[in-house]
Design a protein around this motif. Structure first.
Motif, PDB file in Angstrom:
ATOM      1  N   GLU A 130       0.869  -1.181   0.000  1.00 46.98           N
ATOM      2  CA  GLU A 130       0.000   0.000   0.000  1.00 46.98           C
ATOM      3  C   GLU A 130       0.901   1.225   0.000  1.00 46.98           C
ATOM      4  O   GLU A 130       1.759   1.371   0.867  1.00 46.98           O
ATOM      5  N   VAL A 131       0.731   2.083  -1.013  1.00 44.50           N
ATOM      6  CA  VAL A 131       1.630   3.239  -1.162  1.00 44.50           C
ATOM      7  C   VAL A 131       0.826   4.531  -1.258  1.00 44.50           C
ATOM      8  O   VAL A 131      -0.322   4.540  -1.717  1.00 44.50           O
ATOM      9  N   SER A 132       1.453   5.607  -0.791  1.00 44.88           N
ATOM     10  CA  SER A 132       0.836   6.935  -0.861  1.00 44.88           C
ATOM     11  C   SER A 132       1.776   7.880  -1.608  1.00 44.88           C
ATOM     12  O   SER A 132       2.990   7.822  -1.430  1.00 44.88           O
ATOM     13  N   LEU A 133       1.196   8.766  -2.425  1.00 46.15           N
ATOM     14  CA  LEU A 133       2.014   9.752  -3.148  1.00 46.15           C
ATOM     15  C   LEU A 133       2.366  10.945  -2.279  1.00 46.15           C
ATOM     16  O   LEU A 133       3.316  11.655  -2.542  1.00 46.15           O
ATOM     17  N   GLY A 134       1.572  11.188  -1.260  1.00 48.00           N
ATOM     18  CA  GLY A 134       1.846  12.365  -0.438  1.00 48.00           C
ATOM     19  C   GLY A 134       0.708  12.627   0.526  1.00 48.00           C
ATOM     20  O   GLY A 134      -0.343  11.982   0.455  1.00 48.00           O
ATOM     21  N   ASP A 135       0.925  13.625   1.371  1.00 51.25           N
ATOM     22  CA  ASP A 135      -0.048  13.883   2.445  1.00 51.25           C
ATOM     23  C   ASP A 135      -1.145  14.829   1.975  1.00 51.25           C
ATOM     24  O   ASP A 135      -1.235  15.980   2.408  1.00 51.25           O
ATOM     25  N   TYR A 136      -1.945  14.330   1.041  1.00 50.64           N
ATOM     26  CA  TYR A 136      -3.128  15.023   0.540  1.00 50.64           C
ATOM     27  C   TYR A 136      -4.062  13.923   0.059  1.00 50.64           C
ATOM     28  O   TYR A 136      -3.637  12.770  -0.121  1.00 50.64           O
ATOM     29  N   VAL A 137      -5.313  14.223  -0.166  1.00 53.99           N
ATOM     30  CA  VAL A 137      -6.288  13.171  -0.490  1.00 53.99           C
ATOM     31  C   VAL A 137      -6.844  13.355  -1.909  1.00 53.99           C
ATOM     32  O   VAL A 137      -7.294  14.438  -2.272  1.00 53.99           O
ATOM     33  N   LEU A 138      -6.749  12.278  -2.690  1.00 53.23           N
ATOM     34  CA  LEU A 138      -7.261  12.289  -4.063  1.00 53.23           C
ATOM     35  C   LEU A 138      -8.639  11.624  -4.111  1.00 53.23           C
ATOM     36  O   LEU A 138      -9.092  11.048  -3.125  1.00 53.23           O
ATOM     37  N   PHE A 139      -9.271  11.658  -5.257  1.00 54.46           N
ATOM     38  CA  PHE A 139     -10.578  10.998  -5.396  1.00 54.46           C
ATOM     39  C   PHE A 139     -10.432   9.478  -5.445  1.00 54.46           C
ATOM     40  O   PHE A 139     -11.351   8.733  -5.118  1.00 54.46           O
TER      41      PHE A 139
HETATM   42  N1  LIG Z   1      -1.869   6.921  -3.397  1.00 56.20           N
HETATM   43  C1  LIG Z   1      -2.575   7.731  -2.959  1.00 56.20           C
HETATM   44  C2  LIG Z   1      -3.378   8.785  -2.455  1.00 56.20           C
HETATM   45  C3  LIG Z   1      -4.774   8.918  -2.356  1.00 56.20           C
HETATM   46  C4  LIG Z   1      -5.860   7.959  -2.653  1.00 56.20           C
HETATM   47  C5  LIG Z   1      -5.587   6.681  -3.153  1.00 56.20           C
HETATM   48  C6  LIG Z   1      -6.626   5.771  -3.360  1.00 56.20           C
HETATM   49  C7  LIG Z   1      -7.944   6.144  -3.044  1.00 56.20           C
HETATM   50  C8  LIG Z   1      -9.195   5.478  -3.096  1.00 56.20           C
HETATM   51  C9  LIG Z   1     -10.143   6.365  -2.642  1.00 56.20           C
HETATM   52  N2  LIG Z   1      -9.533   7.523  -2.318  1.00 56.20           N
HETATM   53  C10 LIG Z   1      -8.200   7.411  -2.549  1.00 56.20           C
HETATM   54  C11 LIG Z   1      -7.166   8.337  -2.353  1.00 56.20           C
HETATM   55  N3  LIG Z   1      -5.022  10.137  -1.841  1.00 56.20           N
HETATM   56  N4  LIG Z   1      -3.857  10.760  -1.608  1.00 56.20           N
HETATM   57  C12 LIG Z   1      -2.839   9.972  -1.957  1.00 56.20           C
HETATM   58  N5  LIG Z   1      -1.489  10.312  -1.814  1.00 56.20           N
END
Ligand SMILES: N#Cc1c(-c2ccc3cc[nH]c3c2)n[nH]c1N
Length: 239
Positions: A130-139
């Motif tokens: 499980e990976v995140s691009l950064g501390d913000y929220v995408l759709f």
């Molecule tokens: N990677 C990443 C994300 C997301 C993300 C990823 C998946 C889903 C599924 C529903 N909402 C999501 C937000 N938000 N910010 C990031 N850095």
């Protein structure tokens, strides 16, 4: 490298037909398939989500379609990559690791996310990140997958015309890259630093390294703090 992307918005990945990723697909360096998760639904409405146990806002992606999709695309060499706001930060080091792998599966979540049991069950038969691009929220995960695909694909041998580009760029050696310049030598009364036009490659290399260190110290103190102190002896701005 084989890549399978599963999403309820497969059209999001049209950009992966362009530029060097499109070329990598055309030359066979990248075997990319994009799948619509709804392919694996069984009801007339092609339902992929439901209300969350425990209450709360939004919807959660149902496990059944995801399980059927992963069953269909998995291979013995596959690793599952799941973008998530709750994931570990995705770094250039991760991009290098993924670029070495034979088969990546990307699961693009939407709504409030994917039922956790999908990831837990998948982890019983393949590595799951499980990976995140950064501390913000995408759709959803689609944009993150496009970013990760670009970061990984450009590291594949033969994709970049000049592999030397990979050695000097930001994050390649734990530093931010130095400023770049091109013609004209003077533009709107701003001159290119003399050292870059000197032809003295030793001076140029020292100047670039110094600028990288200065930039990293100013903009990314976290990276600078992690940079090996013994490597700072060349911190010589008088290049
Ligand atoms: N990677 C990443 C994300 C997301 C993300 C990823 C998946 C889903 C599924 C529903 N909402 C999501 C937000 N938000 N910010 C990031 N850095």
């Amino acid at each position: 490298m084989r890549v399978d992307i599963v999403s309820i918005f497969p059209d999001y990945f049209a950009p992966l037909d362009l530029s060097l990723i499109g070329k990598a697909r055309g030359t066979g360096l990248l075997d990319l398939s994009v799948h619509d998760l709804r392919t694996w639904t069984s009801d007339v409405h092609r339902t992929v989500d439901d209300t969350p146990y425990g209450g709360g806002p939004g919807m959660v992606m149902r496990p059944e379609p995801w399980a059927a999709a992963l069953d269909a695309v998995a291979s013995p060499a596959a690793q599952l990559i799941v973008p998530s706001p709750a994931g570990r930060p995705f770094t250039q080091a991760d991009a290098h690791e993924l670029a070495e792998l034979p088969h990546l599966i990307f699961a693009c979540g939407r709504y409030e996310g994917i039922d956790q049991r999908v990831l837990d069950e998948a982890a019983a038969r393949m590595p799951v990140r499980e990976v995140s691009l950064g501390d913000y929220v995408l759709f959803g995960g689609e944009v993150a997958v496009i970013v990760i695909m670009e970061a990984v694909t450009r590291l594949l041998p033969g994709v970049l015309g000049n592999a030397d580009s990979l050695t000097e760029e930001s994050h390649a050696a734990g530093l931010l890259e130095a400023p770049v310049y091109t013609k004209p030598a003077s533009w709107r009364d701003r001159a290119v630093p003399e050292v870059l036009r000197s032809g003295d490659h030793g001076r140029i290399a020292r100047w670039r390294r110094t600028e990288s260190l200065l930039r990293t110290a100013a903009r990314r103190p976290d990276m600078f703090a992690a940079y090996p102190p013994e490597s700072l002896d060349k911190f010589d701005r008088a290049a």
